[in-house]
Design an enzyme around this catalytic site. Structure first.
Site, mmCIF file in Angstrom:
data_model
loop_
_atom_site.group_PDB
_atom_site.id
_atom_site.type_symbol
_atom_site.label_atom_id
_atom_site.label_comp_id
_atom_site.label_asym_id
_atom_site.label_seq_id
_atom_site.Cartn_x
_atom_site.Cartn_y
_atom_site.Cartn_z
ATOM 1 N N ARG A 126 -10.291 -11.534 2.141
ATOM 2 C CA ARG A 126 -11.107 -12.627 1.605
ATOM 3 C C ARG A 126 -10.356 -13.954 1.683
ATOM 4 O O ARG A 126 -10.970 -15.013 1.768
ATOM 5 C CB ARG A 126 -11.535 -12.285 0.171
ATOM 6 C CG ARG A 126 -10.397 -12.069 -0.780
ATOM 7 C CD ARG A 126 -10.803 -11.310 -2.045
ATOM 8 N NE ARG A 126 -10.858 -9.862 -1.845
ATOM 9 C CZ ARG A 126 -11.173 -8.995 -2.787
ATOM 10 N NH1 ARG A 126 -11.485 -9.403 -4.002
ATOM 11 N NH2 ARG A 126 -11.191 -7.701 -2.525
ATOM 12 N N LYS A 132 0.839 -1.194 0.000
ATOM 13 C CA LYS A 132 0.000 0.000 0.000
ATOM 14 C C LYS A 132 0.873 1.244 0.000
ATOM 15 O O LYS A 132 2.005 1.208 0.483
ATOM 16 C CB LYS A 132 -0.868 0.015 1.275
ATOM 17 C CG LYS A 132 -2.013 -0.960 1.281
ATOM 18 C CD LYS A 132 -2.835 -0.813 2.548
ATOM 19 C CE LYS A 132 -3.984 -1.800 2.589
ATOM 20 N NZ LYS A 132 -4.990 -1.608 1.542
HETATM 21 N N1 BES Z 1 -8.195 -3.687 4.437
HETATM 22 C C1 BES Z 1 -8.329 -3.326 3.075
HETATM 23 C C2 BES Z 1 -9.636 -2.599 2.789
HETATM 24 C C3 BES Z 1 -9.700 -1.168 3.222
HETATM 25 C C4 BES Z 1 -9.113 -0.176 2.470
HETATM 26 C C5 BES Z 1 -10.428 -0.823 4.332
HETATM 27 C C6 BES Z 1 -9.225 1.128 2.855
HETATM 28 C C7 BES Z 1 -10.553 0.490 4.702
HETATM 29 C C8 BES Z 1 -9.949 1.469 3.965
HETATM 30 C C9 BES Z 1 -8.298 -4.563 2.192
HETATM 31 O O1 BES Z 1 -7.506 -5.601 2.641
HETATM 32 C C10 BES Z 1 -7.764 -4.128 0.872
HETATM 33 O O2 BES Z 1 -6.628 -3.751 0.827
HETATM 34 N N2 BES Z 1 -8.585 -4.171 -0.159
HETATM 35 C C11 BES Z 1 -8.190 -3.755 -1.455
HETATM 36 C C12 BES Z 1 -8.739 -4.742 -2.446
HETATM 37 C C13 BES Z 1 -8.216 -4.544 -3.833
HETATM 38 C C14 BES Z 1 -6.738 -4.944 -3.887
HETATM 39 C C15 BES Z 1 -9.011 -5.399 -4.788
HETATM 40 C C16 BES Z 1 -8.775 -2.363 -1.694
HETATM 41 O O3 BES Z 1 -9.900 -2.115 -1.298
HETATM 42 O O4 BES Z 1 -8.055 -1.531 -2.235
HETATM 43 MN MN MN Z 2 -5.494 -5.406 1.990
#
Ligand code: BES
Ligand code: MN
Ligand code: ZN
Length: 513
Positions: free
Chosen positions: A349, A275
């Site tokens: 997931r 990230k």
């Molecule tokens: N924990 C995150 C989701 C999230 C992001 C929660 C921002 C709250 C704020 C999750 O594990 C994630 O990183 N999801 C990705 C999925 C994507 C790679 C398909 C996302 O939402 O960017």
């Molecule tokens: Mn994630």
């Protein structure tokens, strides 16, 4: 903080000596004969007070009341949402004040509505909550006593008791979600769960009782949870799989339980699909689903209802590292389905799917998973409502109604099979991400494949589990929704799972002895 419910009109509440008396003033305002009512009418007539939700008029040592401070606050139409706004607004100054230790909230001017007492209690608890665990000079909450004064009384007792339990649960969830990742490791979360069960005084085997079983890497490997293990392989911190069970009475001992599953990523760096740095600290909240399951069990331990509930928490860190999962890797889930990991940041997931498979052994009445799953859900619904997905109409209806009643809102999104097209893989049964389009839905469709054996709902709490900015912190949601759902649901309605997901892969072949 201690709550008390008293049955009294406004005249009587005004006679209570306290640091502050909060009076909710709805529209239309029907004045009673007492002095505070006369004061309110005068202030309304003069335009110094409005009944708009949250509008405040504060007075110091008024002659009309025994309280040091009198806070008149507009309560709008006295809907639950307006009551929440009113109490939050009236009590927001209380948090920073070192003077207000005893508070009286009078709801006597409002029509008697179900949920008013509980909404007011939750609002004052929420606004006065303070996190202290990792401060060297903690400044704990000063508010000690909150009296809720209502016209009715006895008939509100059950609601009052539930609200007390709910608040204990919400604060437990906030505590664990707020702790930084180095103070809430998977091991520490498991200890917290164990602590809940231990403090439940279940020395005897008779109900009500709470049990906790904690599985480590070895046990999880034995179960074949290849997907969960893959996420944890990039970190030194050992994973945990927590199994909590609450049995409220011997008569529910062998009834089909509701199973709650909480995403417990104690820190989500994204893994190799790293990230960006900005606001990455907030990914300590990525175990908010797990925290909400712990919070519900805390609430159950206070309320001791005659129901059966199972809580499952897969918990680990998502880190990059020499042994970390790589984009393109194919892993095998406990269900036997293979997964192509196109993005290691879609890790929630991957840990949930194995927990959903594990849930089958309980022959559940319903399974509800709770997860900070997608940024896309925050884009869809913002911070007001959690995303709800379900393979059962009845279950979706029940959960939505529970959210409305608890003022912990959610909104249903679709699960059409065509959305699953995005998850097609050339190298495995399914890919772990689709494109950017409909990201919250494709994530839910991924989970849907693993939840074919029972009525299932998924709550995406990415937007609702915590607040960013100056008031950064966990909200404790959706503990109120889940508790309300569990208490309403136990026996009345039978759920049916519709349109079972496609792709029924063969069960993982366990090593034979
Ligand atoms: N924990 C995150 C989701 C999230 C992001 C929660 C921002 C709250 C704020 C999750 O594990 C994630 O990183 N999801 C990705 C999925 C994507 C790679 C398909 C996302 O939402 O960017
Ligand atoms: Mn994630
Ligand atoms: Zn995550």
């Amino acid at each position: 903080m201690n709550f008390e419910l008293l049955s009294m009109d406004l005249a009587a509440a005004a006679q209570l000596p306290c640091d502050a008396l909060v009076v909710l003033v709805p529209t239309p305002f029907k004045p009673q004969a007492d002095e505070v009512s006369v004061l309110i009418q005068d202030a309304l007539d003069a335009g110094d007070l409005e009944t708009k939700p949250g509008k405040i008029l504060s007075l110091y040592r008024p002659l009309q009341a025994q309280a040091d401070r009198l806070i008149l606050v507009g309560a709008g139409t006295a809907s639950l949402a307006h009551i929440r706004t009113a109490v939050t607004s009236a009590c927001s100054g209380v948090k920073s004040s070192s003077k207000v230790k005893n508070l009286v909230i009078s709801l006597a001017l409002l029509p008697e509505t179900k949920g008013a007492v509980s909404t007011a209690m939750n609002a004052v608890a929420d606004v006065s909550y303070t996190y202290t665990t990792t401060k060297s000079k903690p400044e704990p909450r000063l508010l000690r006593q909150v009296v809720v004064a209502v016209k009715g009384g006895k008939e509100m007792a059950a609601e009052f008791k539930q609200a007390q339990a709910c608040i204990a649960g919400v604060e437990f969830a906030k505590e664990w979600a707020n702790r930084p990742a180095n103070h809430s490791t998977p091991t520490q979360l498991a200890d917290a769960a164990q602590g809940l069960a231990n403090s439940f005084k279940n020395s005897s085997k008779t109900a009500p009782r709470m049990s906790c079983e904690v599985l480590g890497p070895k046990e999880v490997a034995k179960l074949g949870m290849g997907s969960f293990m893959a996420v944890a392989q990039g970190t030194q911190e050992p994973l945990r799989f927590i199994v909590l069970e609450y049995i409220g009475s011997s008569s529910v001992k062998s009834s089909a339980p509701n199973v709650l599953v909480g995403k417990g990523i104690t820190f989500d760096t994204g893994g190799i699909s790293l990230k960006p740095a900005a606001e990455m600290d907030e990914m300590k909240f990525d175990m908010s689903g797990a925290a909400s399951v712990l919070g519900v069990f805390k609430a159950l331990s206070v309320l001791k209802p005659h129901i059966r509930v199972v809580g499952l928490i897969p918990t680990c860190e998502n880190m990059p590292g020499g042994r970390a999962l790589k984009p393109g890797d194919v892993i095998t889930s406990m269900s036997g389905q293979t997964i192509e990991v196109l993005n290691t940041d879609a890790e929630g997931r991957l840990i949930l799917c194995d927990a959903l498979t594990y849930a089958e052994r309980f022959k559940p009445r319903a399974v509800v998973d709770v997860a900070t799953l997608t940024g896309a859900c925050v884009i869809s619904l913002g911070n007001l409502r959690s995303g709800l997905f379900s393979n059962s109409e009845e279950l979706a209806t029940q959960i939505t109604a529970a959210g409305d009643a608890a003022q912990d809102l959610c909104w249903r999104l679709p699960l059409d099979d065509d959305y699953a097209e995005a998850l097609k893989s050339n190298f495995a049964d399914v890919a772990n991400v689709g494109g950017r389009a409909g990201g919250a839905i494709t994530a839910a469709k991924f989970l849907h494949r693993f939840a074919t054996k029972y009525p299932w709902a998924h709550l995406d709490i990415a937007g609702t589990a915590w607040k960013s900015g100056a008031n950064k912190g966990a909200t404790g949601r959706p503990v109120p929704l889940l508790l309300e759902f569990l208490l309403r649901n136990q026996s009345a309605i039978t759920f049916t799972a519709e349109n079972a997901a496609p792709a029924k892969a063969k069960r993982a072949v366990k090593a034979k002895g």
